[in-house]
Enzyme design. Sequence first.
Site, PDB file in Angstrom:
ATOM      1  N   THR A 170       0.815  -1.215   0.000  1.00 54.44           N
ATOM      2  CA  THR A 170       0.000   0.000   0.000  1.00 54.44           C
ATOM      3  C   THR A 170       0.846   1.262   0.000  1.00 54.44           C
ATOM      4  OG1 THR A 170      -1.786  -1.138   1.183  1.00 54.44           O
ATOM      5  CG2 THR A 170      -1.779   1.266   1.283  1.00 54.44           C
TER       6      THR A 170
ATOM      7  N   ASP B  49       1.954  -8.537  -4.020  1.00 56.88           N
ATOM      8  CA  ASP B  49       0.917  -8.444  -2.996  1.00 56.88           C
ATOM      9  C   ASP B  49       1.448  -9.199  -1.785  1.00 56.88           C
ATOM     10  OD1 ASP B  49      -1.246  -8.852  -1.299  1.00 56.88           O
ATOM     11  OD2 ASP B  49      -2.679  -9.047  -2.941  1.00 56.88           O
ATOM     12  N   SER B  50       1.612  -8.513  -0.670  1.00 57.41           N
ATOM     13  CA  SER B  50       2.280  -9.141   0.470  1.00 57.41           C
ATOM     14  C   SER B  50       1.524 -10.350   1.005  1.00 57.41           C
ATOM     15  CB  SER B  50       2.494  -8.124   1.597  1.00 57.41           C
ATOM     16  OG  SER B  50       1.263  -7.734   2.174  1.00 57.41           O
ATOM     17  N   SER B  51       0.210 -10.408   0.777  1.00 59.86           N
ATOM     18  CA  SER B  51      -0.548 -11.567   1.252  1.00 59.86           C
ATOM     19  C   SER B  51      -0.170 -12.830   0.486  1.00 59.86           C
ATOM     20  CB  SER B  51      -2.054 -11.313   1.136  1.00 59.86           C
ATOM     21  OG  SER B  51      -2.428 -11.123  -0.217  1.00 59.86           O
TER      22      SER B  51
END
Length: 210
Positions: free
Chosen positions: A62, A129-131
């Site tokens: 983000t 995307d860190s997830s």
Amino acid sequence: MTEGTSNDSTSDHLSNNGRSCCNKESTNSNILDAVQTSIDSLANKEWSNVESRVLVVYTGGTIGMVRNNRGALEPKPRDLERRLRGYPHMHDEDLAKEKYPNSPFLVLPLYKEKHCIIYMIHEYSPLLDSSNMTCDNWATIAKDIRSVYKMFDGFVVLQGTDTLAYTASALSFMLENLGKPVVITGSQIPIFETRSDGRDNFVGSIIMAG
């Protein structure tokens, strides 16, 4: 942040722990060429007189996102550095032209009297995307730091907050025995929003690393 006592086995240690983390080796081979090109743009005199040099490894998250036409946040490749150059509290254009006229590095405004920190952004492609980050991604970050370890005084890793704690934990084992700081940060709100935790996190991390 990972710190320790520097020794001659640092590079080997990083490499061994990076490989032992997972079966598949993941590399980001462009980093050494990109860093060397930036360093070559500085005259030897300029480079040797720089007080602190920081590498910012931008993996995604983000913190670097922007709003699209619908007002939703999304990652925008190859946009972070361009935008940072337009923010005076994150890049001092006048100081950059005065002290490092031939350098593509960004220059943090002076603090603590005349302490100067220059930094460069190394952006991953694609942005992550860190997830969805895995052990392969952590190994890549560790190997990238290893490959340019002697060229910088400190390192900042930008990523999403979903797995930031896991990244910090993994790197604390992969990056043992360091004599240089590695700061991992992200934010809930992008740097470029009017109200943002990202700006303080970003600037504070560079100062800590430098």
